[in-house]
Design an enzyme around this catalytic site. Structure first.
Site, PDB file in Angstrom:
ATOM      1  CD  GLU A 230      -2.953  -0.999   0.397  1.00  0.00           C
ATOM      2  OE1 GLU A 230      -3.211   0.264   0.090  1.00  0.00           O
ATOM      3  OE2 GLU A 230      -4.165  -1.817   0.315  1.00  0.00           O
ATOM      4  CB  CYS A 264      -2.187   6.837   1.695  1.00  0.00           C
ATOM      5  SG  CYS A 264      -2.938   6.457   2.395  1.00  0.00           S
TER       6      CYS A 264
END
Ligand code: NAD
Length: 477
Positions: A230, A264
């Site tokens: 990720e 993010c």
């Protein structure tokens, strides 16, 4: 044994926390113990594992004040630090909803030969390694850990060396649940500890930058273990001609500036239809100027210090590069040092283009570069013109119009008429595009399913085929 390390306080700049990095031998011994405890853990009925994990959630609540305080010192913020400590129970409730379906062993029958039936056995990976970043230290250490434990795995966690303080009080909560303490361990340290961990686990869940993710992916390939990566993003927002420019500006500001842009799913580049460009930028600048720092009082304001000192240099370099290539700073634009901490106020840039790092490289700060587009195709092309594909946002006059555009964007999570919804929505499955990651979805039922290997147990109740069936002359006939 171990290497001494220090962590910097993001509000004061002082190296005021000492800890010991686990070395290769510590990691090897710790992983061996976790591996030894895993069969007993996996053999417990699912309900029993949940009951133990619920006791862990109770223990986290008992230690909430200490954990929140440590996270607050790690990250220089208060509200988001406290909210990280409240995520365990809701996450367990979610996995409890999915578990019966995901853990059910399905059975079936061969269509071609009905006398053969099969059972799908689910075998948890014995030892899962989790390597996490500094932006949400506890949340991102536990986000994959909890479903792995539900699945019956042991878990070895390597948290970020930038934010190590929360581990001590969290470990005290873990220690109050002995059944859990044998199947979960934290290994403090930097990349060397992380690299050692990869050598001793059966699967890696990594959250972090593309550069490190690539190294981790390569190491996992050498070790022949699956890697769920990720990684970073450069999330775009598209504001279509039909959108409400005020609502879009206010919402996108929040989605860019929350957590000081250190998330993010933070939006990092903005494409606005030319018909709305002026009112959108005017509103964005007006509202961006009003966003206060959480300095000097951590309990007031919104924008906290940059957690990682190097981030201040990256942001300053990207702004300087943009200005040198013709960008205009409409507000903000400076890295300020206050009380030893590094702060950046929400910064709106215009006259930007894709020759500038600010439009192509991850910034991880509260920076909002705005570009105008004249046709929808141009807007979609600009949004997709990126090496990243994590998430995105579309603002439109109707959800239908927004959805049609969202379908054309190359990213895993697209918010329509809102921004950064992946931070609030854990049910929808998603895969990253391009350099933003690889591996199965961390969200939704797939987030639990990835911790199992499936075996096919095939049972023949009829006559097995005789070898004569495969004789060459048989085939000719
Ligand atoms: P980073 O890549 O520098 O570090 C992440 C972790 O990897 C740390 O624990 C670090 O010690 C460890 N590490 C470093 N070198 C290693 C090696 N060779 N082998 C194994 N482990 C190693 O990332 P960061 O700066 O801590 O975090 C910020 C990044 O994380 C940003 O790029 C952000 O976009 C990304 N992020 C992504 C998501 C997501 O869900 N996609 C969520 C949060 C953050």
């Amino acid at each position: 044994m171990g290497r001494p390390m220090k962590a910097r306080n993001p509000r004061t700049g002082a190296l005021d926390y000492e800890f010991t990095a686990a070395d290769e031998a510590d990691v090897a011994a710790g992983c061996e113990a976790l591996r030894a405890a895993q069969p007993t853990w996996a053999a417990r009925p699912l309900e029993e594992r949940f009951e133990i994990l619920e006791r862990f959630a109770d223990a986290v609540e008992r230690h909430q004040a200490d954990i929140a305080q440590a996270l607050s010192t790690d990250t220089g913020r208060w509200l988001l630090a406290a909210s990280e400590t409240r995520g365990v129970r809701p996450a367990l409730e979610r996995w409890r909803r999915y578990a019966p379906e995901v853990l059910a062993e399905t059975r079936g029958q061969s269509q071609a030969i009905p006398s053969i039936r099969f059972t799908q056995q689910l075998v948890p990976y014995p030892l899962v390694g989790v390597i996490s970043p500094w932006n949400f230290p506890m949340l991102l250490s536990l986000i994959d850990t909890l479903p792995a434990l539900v699945a019956g795995c042991s878990v070895a966690i390597k948290p970020s060396e930038v934010t190590p303080r929360f581990v001590e009080p969290l470990q005290r909560a873990i220690d109050e649940v002995p059944e859990l303490a044998s199947v979960i361990s934290f290994f403090q340290g930097d990349g060397r500890t992380g690299a050692a961990l990869i050598e001793h686990v059966d699967l890696i869940c990594f959250t972090g930058s593309v550069a490190t993710g690539r190294k981790v992916g390569e190491a996992c390939a050498r070790a022949f273990i699956p890697a769920f990566l990720e990684l970073g993003g450069k999330d775009p927002a598209l504001v279509l001609a039909s959108a409400d420019p005020v609502k879009a500006a206010d919402t996108l500001l929040r989605a860019s500036v929350l957590a000081t842009g250190q998330a993010c799913q933070s939006l990092e580049r903005f494409y606005v239809h030319e018909s709305l460009y002026e009112p959108f930028v005017a509103r964005l600048v007006e509202k961006a100027r009003e966003v206060p720092l959480n300095y000097p009082d951590i309990h007031k304001g919104i924008v906290g210090p940059l957690i990682f000192a190097r981030q201040a240099e990256i942001i300053a370099e990207q702004i300087a590069d943009a200005v040198a290539k013709g960008a205009t700073i409409r507000c903000g634009g400076e890295v300020e040092t206050l009380g030893g901490g590094k702060y950046v106020r929400p910064t709106v840039l215009t006259e930007v283009d894709h020759q500038m790092q600010i439009m192509t490289e991850e910034t991880f700060g509260p920076i909002l570069p705005v570009m105008k587009f004249s046709s929808l195709d141009e807007g979609v092309r600009l949004a997709n013109d990126s090496k990243y594909g994590l998430s995105a946002s579309v603002f439109a006059g109707s959800l239908e119009e927004g959805e049609a555009v969202a379908r054309r964007l190359q990213a895993g999570g697209i918010s329509v008429n809102d921004g950064s919804l992946t931070g609030q929505m854990f049910e929808a499955e998603k895969h990253s595009f391009k350099l933003s990651g690889i591996g199965g979805s961390r969200m939704g039922p797939a987030g639990l399913a990835r911790f199992f290997r499936k075996k096919a147990l095939m049972m023949q109740s009829g006559q097995p085929l005789p070898i004569e069936v495969f004789a060459e002359d048989q085939a000719r006939a």
